[in-house]
Enzyme design. Structure first.
Site, PDB file in Angstrom:
ATOM      1  N   HIS A 150       0.670  -1.314  -0.019  1.00  0.00           N
ATOM      2  CA  HIS A 150       0.044   0.062   0.076  1.00  0.00           C
ATOM      3  C   HIS A 150       0.984   1.391   0.009  1.00  0.00           C
ATOM      4  O   HIS A 150       0.917   2.068  -0.768  1.00  0.00           O
ATOM      5  CB  HIS A 150      -0.932   0.072   1.218  1.00  0.00           C
ATOM      6  CG  HIS A 150      -1.533   1.209   1.421  1.00  0.00           C
ATOM      7  ND1 HIS A 150      -3.030   1.556   1.209  1.00  0.00           N
ATOM      8  CD2 HIS A 150      -1.367   2.641   1.915  1.00  0.00           C
ATOM      9  CE1 HIS A 150      -3.421   2.739   1.643  1.00  0.00           C
ATOM     10  NE2 HIS A 150      -2.306   3.213   1.831  1.00  0.00           N
ATOM     11  N   GLU A 151       1.704   1.369   1.007  1.00  0.00           N
ATOM     12  CA  GLU A 151       2.535   2.669   1.078  1.00  0.00           C
ATOM     13  C   GLU A 151       3.658   2.658  -0.064  1.00  0.00           C
ATOM     14  O   GLU A 151       3.813   3.638  -0.658  1.00  0.00           O
ATOM     15  CB  GLU A 151       3.293   2.527   2.500  1.00  0.00           C
ATOM     16  CG  GLU A 151       2.507   2.519   3.712  1.00  0.00           C
ATOM     17  CD  GLU A 151       1.675   3.516   3.607  1.00  0.00           C
ATOM     18  OE1 GLU A 151       0.503   3.681   4.504  1.00  0.00           O
ATOM     19  OE2 GLU A 151       1.918   4.612   3.049  1.00  0.00           O
ATOM     20  N   HIS A 154       2.220   4.497  -3.185  1.00  0.00           N
ATOM     21  CA  HIS A 154       2.034   5.775  -2.967  1.00  0.00           C
ATOM     22  C   HIS A 154       3.451   6.498  -3.633  1.00  0.00           C
ATOM     23  O   HIS A 154       3.146   7.442  -4.391  1.00  0.00           O
ATOM     24  CB  HIS A 154       2.070   6.206  -1.457  1.00  0.00           C
ATOM     25  CG  HIS A 154       0.738   6.219  -0.876  1.00  0.00           C
ATOM     26  ND1 HIS A 154      -0.573   6.808  -1.337  1.00  0.00           N
ATOM     27  CD2 HIS A 154       0.091   5.584   0.266  1.00  0.00           C
ATOM     28  CE1 HIS A 154      -1.514   6.493  -0.495  1.00  0.00           C
ATOM     29  NE2 HIS A 154      -1.036   5.788   0.582  1.00  0.00           N
ATOM     30  N   TYR A 165      -3.348  14.767  -2.813  1.00  0.00           N
ATOM     31  CA  TYR A 165      -3.924  13.918  -1.832  1.00  0.00           C
ATOM     32  C   TYR A 165      -4.996  14.670  -0.676  1.00  0.00           C
ATOM     33  O   TYR A 165      -4.877  14.834   0.194  1.00  0.00           O
ATOM     34  CB  TYR A 165      -2.599  13.523  -0.719  1.00  0.00           C
ATOM     35  CG  TYR A 165      -2.898  12.327   0.187  1.00  0.00           C
ATOM     36  CD1 TYR A 165      -2.990  12.573   1.590  1.00  0.00           C
ATOM     37  CD2 TYR A 165      -2.719  11.051  -0.543  1.00  0.00           C
ATOM     38  CE1 TYR A 165      -3.080  11.404   2.212  1.00  0.00           C
ATOM     39  CE2 TYR A 165      -3.084  10.066   0.588  1.00  0.00           C
ATOM     40  CZ  TYR A 165      -2.988  10.275   1.961  1.00  0.00           C
ATOM     41  OH  TYR A 165      -3.399   9.126   2.573  1.00  0.00           O
ATOM     42  N   GLU A 174      -5.539   6.819  -2.191  1.00  0.00           N
ATOM     43  CA  GLU A 174      -5.542   5.943  -1.398  1.00  0.00           C
ATOM     44  C   GLU A 174      -6.042   4.526  -1.808  1.00  0.00           C
ATOM     45  O   GLU A 174      -5.345   3.633  -1.597  1.00  0.00           O
ATOM     46  CB  GLU A 174      -6.409   6.286  -0.226  1.00  0.00           C
ATOM     47  CG  GLU A 174      -5.702   7.019   0.820  1.00  0.00           C
ATOM     48  CD  GLU A 174      -4.617   6.089   1.552  1.00  0.00           C
ATOM     49  OE1 GLU A 174      -5.198   5.170   1.944  1.00  0.00           O
ATOM     50  OE2 GLU A 174      -3.729   6.731   1.683  1.00  0.00           O
ATOM     51  N   ASP A 244      -9.549  14.045   7.576  1.00  0.00           N
ATOM     52  CA  ASP A 244      -8.810  12.701   6.886  1.00  0.00           C
ATOM     53  C   ASP A 244      -8.673  13.367   5.364  1.00  0.00           C
ATOM     54  O   ASP A 244      -8.703  12.810   4.406  1.00  0.00           O
ATOM     55  CB  ASP A 244      -9.681  11.678   6.857  1.00  0.00           C
ATOM     56  CG  ASP A 244      -8.954  10.572   6.091  1.00  0.00           C
ATOM     57  OD1 ASP A 244      -7.900  10.440   6.130  1.00  0.00           O
ATOM     58  OD2 ASP A 244      -9.871   9.796   5.373  1.00  0.00           O
ATOM     59  N   HIS A 249      -9.179   8.266   3.261  1.00  0.00           N
ATOM     60  CA  HIS A 249      -9.116   7.016   3.522  1.00  0.00           C
ATOM     61  C   HIS A 249     -10.602   6.494   4.032  1.00  0.00           C
ATOM     62  O   HIS A 249     -10.733   5.387   4.308  1.00  0.00           O
ATOM     63  CB  HIS A 249      -8.634   6.938   5.171  1.00  0.00           C
ATOM     64  CG  HIS A 249      -7.138   7.022   4.988  1.00  0.00           C
ATOM     65  ND1 HIS A 249      -6.520   8.092   5.465  1.00  0.00           N
ATOM     66  CD2 HIS A 249      -5.930   6.194   4.561  1.00  0.00           C
ATOM     67  CE1 HIS A 249      -5.190   8.148   5.168  1.00  0.00           C
ATOM     68  NE2 HIS A 249      -4.779   7.003   4.739  1.00  0.00           N
TER      69      HIS A 249
HETATM   70  C1  LIG Z   1      -7.460   7.114   9.357  1.00  0.00           C
HETATM   71  C2  LIG Z   1      -6.021   6.672   8.710  1.00  0.00           C
HETATM   72  C3  LIG Z   1      -5.687   5.463   7.761  1.00  0.00           C
HETATM   73  C4  LIG Z   1      -4.680   5.251   7.568  1.00  0.00           C
HETATM   74  C5  LIG Z   1      -3.822   4.417   7.025  1.00  0.00           C
HETATM   75  O1  LIG Z   1      -4.490   3.626   6.082  1.00  0.00           O
HETATM   76  N1  LIG Z   1      -2.426   4.237   7.060  1.00  0.00           N
HETATM   77  C6  LIG Z   1      -1.859   3.331   6.282  1.00  0.00           C
HETATM   78  C7  LIG Z   1      -1.551   2.005   7.025  1.00  0.00           C
HETATM   79  F1  LIG Z   1      -0.364   1.412   6.693  1.00  0.00           F
HETATM   80  F2  LIG Z   1      -1.306   2.380   8.485  1.00  0.00           F
HETATM   81  F3  LIG Z   1      -2.394   1.377   7.202  1.00  0.00           F
HETATM   82  N2  LIG Z   1      -3.817   6.461   8.099  1.00  0.00           N
HETATM   83  O2  LIG Z   1      -4.777   7.196   8.856  1.00  0.00           O
HETATM   84 ZN   LIG Z   2      -2.180   5.188   2.120  1.00  0.00          ZN
END
Ligand SMILES: Cc1cc(C(=O)NCC(F)(F)F)no1
Ligand SMILES: [Zn+2]
Ligand SMILES: [Ca+2]
Length: 336
Positions: A150-151, A154, A165, A174, A244, A249
């Site tokens: 996921h990260e 990005h 974003y 996201e 958010d 998210h």
């Molecule tokens: C509310 C919220 C959700 C997230 C999120 O998805 N973070 C990525 C993870 F890797 F931590 F999941 N951050 O703030």
């Molecule tokens: Zn993310």
């Protein structure tokens, strides 16, 4: 954690590593010079980053588990984008590697573990991956494979569409990260019901079966429906507030569910629109091509629908089953 066994059983990280201009003898670092992927760690609760080493290449120390999983995750993300989409690394050119080069390692796509203290998040900061250990209640260390993917997605998005974003473009940013988080996990472990859960391996270690997000059921009706995991799965339910970053998210549930329906098929519980699934492989090809060739920083949900239709047409033809199902998937979630 589920990758530690791999490291204990085999010398997952073996051999000598070239450090700068000299070669260090029989010291093992989680630095893969083929994939250009390296994993570093913060000294407990400090802002000092260092290269963690091991003398026998069996990484079973309590502070080594997160290193193994983060490095495994980055390696698998690299392999997925290279093998499935022909993309070399996060930036498409085997990088970015500048961070490690500037911090004593070879030029590597870097992940850093043990960020801050009891930090319940993970993030891509524009140049590298960073993971928190979690507080042990809401999160275990956030080094699960779908979170890593996921990260790092990005990062891919940043070099491609660079979706702004916030608001709808941010929710697409996201969602594309959740989609490739799911697809990398599926690539490594095969498809299961966990594929469509995000963060299930590190979210609430004291509770089994739950997750941070659910692509197959963003509302998470299995958990009594409209609960803390209550994200929308239809455009009519979108969040229009400012928290958010404008619900990035939260509203991600809408394109997430469109992707899920495109891949697996189904009838939307609210719109009643039926979608014939085309499989996650073809759906992933459409989503990647849309991100790389048709989406831009300001693309909104309607724009994402158009981008995925253009991609489906280019890949499979304008009268293909893949194109038709892409149309119905967006229609099912109330977009277009
Ligand atoms: C509310 C919220 C959700 C997230 C999120 O998805 N973070 C990525 C993870 F890797 F931590 F999941 N951050 O703030
Ligand atoms: Zn993310
Ligand atoms: Ca998952």
């Amino acid at each position: 954690y589920d990758n530690l066994q791999t490291a204990q059983g085999t010398s997952l990280y073996s051999g000598t590593v070239t450090i700068g201009t000299s070669v260090s003898a029989s010291k093992y670092y989680p630095e893969d010079l083929t994939r250009k992927v390296g994993t570093f760690t913060y000294a407990n609760g400090t802002s000092t980053v260092y290269r963690i080493a091991d003398t026998d290449d069996v990484w079973n120390g309590s502070d080594q588990r997160v290193v193994v999983d983060a490095h495994f995750g980055a390696s698998m993300v690299y392999d997925y984008f290279k093998t499935v989409h022909g993309r070399n690394g996060i930036d498409g050119a085997g990088g970015p590697t500048a961070y490690a080069a500037a911090n004593g390692g070879a030029g590597l796509i870097s992940s850093i573990v043990r960020y801050s203290t009891a930090y319940n998040n993970a993030f891509w900061d524009g140049t590298k991956m960073t993971y928190g250990d979690g507080d042990g209640s809401t999160f275990a260390p956030l080094v699960s494979l779908d979170i890593a993917a996921h990260e790092m997605t990005h990062g891919v998005t940043q070099y491609e569409a660079n979706l702004t974003y916030q608001n709808e473009s941010g929710a697409l940013n996201e969602s594309w990260s959740d989609v490739f988080g799911a697809l990398v996990e599926r690539y490594v472990y095969g498809e299961s019901t966990d594929t469509w859960k995000i963060g299930e391996d590190c979210y609430t270690p004291g509770t089994s079966g739950d997750a941070l997000r659910y692509m197959d059921d963003p509302h998470d009706a299995s958990n009594g429906g409209y609960t803390s995991n209550d994200d929308p799965d239809h455009y009519s339910e979108r969040y229009t507030g400012t928290s958010d970053n404008g619900g990035v998210h939260i509203n991600s549930g809408i394109p997430n569910h469109a992707f899920y329906l495109l891949a697996k098929g189904g009838t939307h519980h609210l719109s009643g629109v039926a979608v014939t699934g085309i499989g996650a492989d073809d759906a992933g090809k459409i989503w990647y091509k849309a991100l790389a060739d048709y989406m831009t920083a300001s693309t909104n949900f309607a724009g994402a629908r158009q981008a995925t239709l253009s991609a489906a047409s280019a890949l499979f033809g304008g009268s293909s089953a893949q194109y038709t199902s892409t149309q119905s998937a967006w229609c099912a979630v109330g977009v277009g």
